[in-house]
Structures are given as C-alpha cells and as structure tokens.
Scaffold this motif. Structure first.
Motif, mmCIF file in Angstrom:
data_model
loop_
_atom_site.group_PDB
_atom_site.id
_atom_site.type_symbol
_atom_site.label_atom_id
_atom_site.label_comp_id
_atom_site.label_asym_id
_atom_site.label_seq_id
_atom_site.Cartn_x
_atom_site.Cartn_y
_atom_site.Cartn_z
ATOM 1 N N LYS A 24 34.524 7.882 44.947
ATOM 2 C CA LYS A 24 35.784 7.732 44.503
ATOM 3 C C LYS A 24 36.529 9.066 44.402
ATOM 4 C CE LYS A 24 34.770 3.830 41.462
ATOM 5 N NZ LYS A 24 35.583 2.978 42.172
ATOM 6 N N ILE A 25 37.732 8.987 44.417
ATOM 7 C CA ILE A 25 38.445 10.159 44.362
ATOM 8 C C ILE A 25 39.468 9.726 43.065
ATOM 9 C CG2 ILE A 25 40.547 11.510 45.249
ATOM 10 C CD1 ILE A 25 39.534 10.521 48.049
ATOM 11 N N VAL A 26 39.084 10.566 41.981
ATOM 12 C CA VAL A 26 39.745 10.430 40.430
ATOM 13 C C VAL A 26 40.779 11.516 40.293
ATOM 14 C CG1 VAL A 26 37.890 8.905 39.890
ATOM 15 C CG2 VAL A 26 37.941 11.245 39.389
ATOM 16 N N ARG A 42 37.533 5.141 31.060
ATOM 17 C CA ARG A 42 37.058 4.972 32.615
ATOM 18 C C ARG A 42 37.982 6.158 33.431
ATOM 19 N NH1 ARG A 42 34.355 3.015 30.106
ATOM 20 N NH2 ARG A 42 33.779 0.625 30.015
ATOM 21 N N CYS A 43 37.574 6.694 34.469
ATOM 22 C CA CYS A 43 38.226 7.562 35.262
ATOM 23 C C CYS A 43 39.492 6.778 35.830
ATOM 24 C CB CYS A 43 37.434 8.313 36.252
ATOM 25 S SG CYS A 43 36.054 9.259 35.535
ATOM 26 N N VAL A 44 40.513 7.510 36.167
ATOM 27 C CA VAL A 44 41.725 7.048 36.574
ATOM 28 C C VAL A 44 41.556 7.443 38.298
ATOM 29 C CG1 VAL A 44 44.130 6.861 36.692
ATOM 30 C CG2 VAL A 44 42.923 7.040 34.528
ATOM 31 N N GLU A 45 41.682 6.527 38.932
ATOM 32 C CA GLU A 45 41.661 6.693 40.553
ATOM 33 C C GLU A 45 43.005 7.396 40.830
ATOM 34 O OE1 GLU A 45 39.744 4.397 43.473
ATOM 35 O OE2 GLU A 45 38.798 3.153 42.051
ATOM 36 N N ALA A 46 42.766 8.145 41.905
ATOM 37 C CA ALA A 46 43.955 8.910 42.430
ATOM 38 C C ALA A 46 44.741 8.109 43.408
ATOM 39 C CB ALA A 46 43.546 10.147 43.138
ATOM 40 N N ALA A 47 45.911 8.059 43.237
ATOM 41 C CA ALA A 47 47.018 7.326 44.288
ATOM 42 C C ALA A 47 46.869 7.987 45.535
ATOM 43 C CB ALA A 47 48.234 7.222 43.728
ATOM 44 N N ALA A 48 47.319 7.379 46.701
ATOM 45 C CA ALA A 48 47.541 8.088 48.008
ATOM 46 C C ALA A 48 48.511 9.170 47.671
ATOM 47 C CB ALA A 48 47.976 6.996 48.759
ATOM 48 N N GLY A 49 47.893 10.134 48.448
ATOM 49 C CA GLY A 49 48.803 11.433 48.523
ATOM 50 C C GLY A 49 48.657 12.307 47.194
ATOM 51 N N GLU A 50 47.665 11.649 46.058
ATOM 52 C CA GLU A 50 47.579 12.650 44.832
ATOM 53 C C GLU A 50 46.415 13.349 45.203
ATOM 54 O OE1 GLU A 50 47.419 11.692 40.152
ATOM 55 O OE2 GLU A 50 47.271 9.888 41.636
ATOM 56 N N VAL A 51 46.178 14.689 44.527
ATOM 57 C CA VAL A 51 44.899 15.363 44.623
ATOM 58 C C VAL A 51 44.107 14.831 43.388
ATOM 59 C CG1 VAL A 51 44.117 17.811 44.412
ATOM 60 C CG2 VAL A 51 46.283 17.327 45.850
ATOM 61 N N GLY A 52 42.641 14.664 43.839
ATOM 62 C CA GLY A 52 41.851 14.357 42.752
ATOM 63 C C GLY A 52 40.489 14.858 43.141
ATOM 64 N N GLU A 53 39.416 14.771 42.437
ATOM 65 C CA GLU A 53 38.256 15.139 42.336
ATOM 66 C C GLU A 53 37.398 14.013 43.272
ATOM 67 O OE1 GLU A 53 34.252 17.313 40.328
ATOM 68 O OE2 GLU A 53 36.008 16.636 38.852
ATOM 69 N N GLY A 56 30.776 11.012 43.871
ATOM 70 C CA GLY A 56 29.772 10.278 44.553
ATOM 71 C C GLY A 56 28.751 9.614 43.665
ATOM 72 N N LEU A 57 28.592 8.011 44.005
ATOM 73 C CA LEU A 57 27.737 7.102 43.362
ATOM 74 C C LEU A 57 26.425 7.649 43.375
ATOM 75 C CD1 LEU A 57 27.715 4.738 41.514
ATOM 76 C CD2 LEU A 57 26.952 3.561 43.756
ATOM 77 N N ILE A 58 25.774 7.654 41.978
ATOM 78 C CA ILE A 58 24.161 7.964 42.011
ATOM 79 C C ILE A 58 23.523 6.682 41.595
ATOM 80 C CG2 ILE A 58 22.479 9.047 40.401
ATOM 81 C CD1 ILE A 58 24.500 11.171 39.669
ATOM 82 N N ASP A 59 22.669 6.374 42.359
ATOM 83 C CA ASP A 59 21.919 5.171 42.344
ATOM 84 C C ASP A 59 20.567 5.345 42.518
ATOM 85 O OD1 ASP A 59 20.924 2.578 42.261
ATOM 86 O OD2 ASP A 59 21.780 1.710 44.082
ATOM 87 N N ASN A 60 19.747 5.508 41.663
ATOM 88 C CA ASN A 60 18.222 6.047 41.910
ATOM 89 C C ASN A 60 17.298 4.981 42.435
ATOM 90 O OD1 ASN A 60 18.571 8.791 41.139
ATOM 91 N ND2 ASN A 60 18.420 8.220 38.606
ATOM 92 N N VAL A 84 32.326 5.833 34.907
ATOM 93 C CA VAL A 84 33.446 6.281 35.587
ATOM 94 C C VAL A 84 34.169 5.193 35.976
ATOM 95 C CG1 VAL A 84 33.922 7.083 38.059
ATOM 96 C CG2 VAL A 84 32.179 8.081 36.433
ATOM 97 N N ALA A 85 33.601 3.924 36.501
ATOM 98 C CA ALA A 85 34.387 2.696 36.908
ATOM 99 C C ALA A 85 33.909 1.678 36.054
ATOM 100 C CB ALA A 85 34.193 2.482 38.376
ATOM 101 N N ALA A 86 32.647 1.627 35.602
ATOM 102 C CA ALA A 86 32.220 0.531 34.618
ATOM 103 C C ALA A 86 31.194 1.174 33.663
ATOM 104 C CB ALA A 86 31.456 -0.437 35.470
ATOM 105 N N VAL A 87 30.844 0.267 32.633
ATOM 106 C CA VAL A 87 29.970 0.893 31.453
ATOM 107 C C VAL A 87 28.585 1.106 32.307
ATOM 108 C CG1 VAL A 87 28.622 0.436 29.397
ATOM 109 C CG2 VAL A 87 31.044 0.023 29.901
ATOM 110 N N GLY A 88 27.943 2.245 32.027
ATOM 111 C CA GLY A 88 26.742 2.478 32.594
ATOM 112 C C GLY A 88 26.568 3.097 34.194
ATOM 113 N N ASP A 89 27.483 3.228 34.689
ATOM 114 C CA ASP A 89 27.441 3.611 36.027
ATOM 115 C C ASP A 89 27.558 5.315 35.902
ATOM 116 O OD1 ASP A 89 30.166 4.426 35.735
ATOM 117 O OD2 ASP A 89 31.059 3.434 37.240
#
Length: 131
Positions: A24-26, A42-53, A56-60, A84-89
């Motif tokens: 994700k780019i947020v 929740r984190c706000v996703e960056a729009a096209a052309g917008e700088v964001g961080e 990477g998803l962590i899934d053990n 970030v996008a949902a509870v518990g992720d």
C-alpha cells in the motif's frame, strides 16, 4: 549521465507488475513523520500523483510475507503498523516515500534515513528535489 548510463535527472520507477503485492502507498505527514489516519483509525491511501509511504503486508502464515523483526524489540515495534486497512492487519513500514502515477508506475522519492540525515545536516539538501 551517471555511472552505468543511468540518468541522474530522472527519478527511478518500477512498472506495476514489478511492485510486490500486497503493498500500500499511504499518505505521510512529513512534519509529524507518521502516516495519516482517518477518523476510524485506518491509514489513508495516497491518490495518484501524491507522495506517500510504501507499506508491505506482514502475514506470518505466508513464508513470502513473514517478518521476524530485528534483534531490538523496540526497533521492530517502530516498523510495524497495525490496523492499516482493517482491524488486526499488520504492515511493515519501509520508510520509503514514493509516488504512483495514473498508469500505476511507482517512483521513488526519498527514504526516511535521508530525511533524518538531512535534518542533521549530514547530506546536502540541494541534492534532493520533489517530483
């Protein structure tokens, strides 16, 4: 032109198929040095052309998305973002600021280590420009 014939004036870019998924780019608040969250936390996703961080998803449960962390537990906790996008992720904070254009190409803008070094005056600020 720099070494290996690479252009020093053009930013690096990765085409859409080469960016590992799921990522994700947020939005990122440079002044506060943290990601931007909405009213629900929740984190706000960056729009096209917008700088964001880039995150990477962590899934053990999936060996390709495993994150064991660092030897320093507090350093590990600083790199993990929760809900970030949902509870518990869980997502890994890369510290890289990127910009994605409307076609899906991702451009590297700067890294957090560079930003921090710039504030400590260990690098020349004029070397970095915003794209």
């Amino acid at each position: 032109r720099g070494r290996r014939g690479l252009s020093m004036t053009r930013p690096s870019r990765a085409p859409p198929p080469l960016l590992p998924r799921p990522t994700k780019i947020v939005r990122f608040d440079v002044e506060r040095e943290r990601v931007v969250r909405d009213a629900a936390g929740r984190c706000v996703e960056a729009a096209a052309g917008e700088v964001g961080e880039l995150l990477g998803l962590i899934d053990n449960a999936d060996v390709t998305r495993l994150f064991d962390g660092y030897t320093d537990r507090s350093a590990t906790e600083k790199k993990i973002l929760r809900d970030v996008a949902a509870v518990g992720d869980l997502y890994f904070s890369t510290g890289d600021l990127v910009r994605q254009d409307a076609e899906g190409f991702v451009y590297f803008v700067t890294a957090s280590a560079t930003r921090f070094a710039g504030r400590a005056r260990t690098c020349r600020r004029r070397r970095w420009r915003r794209y």
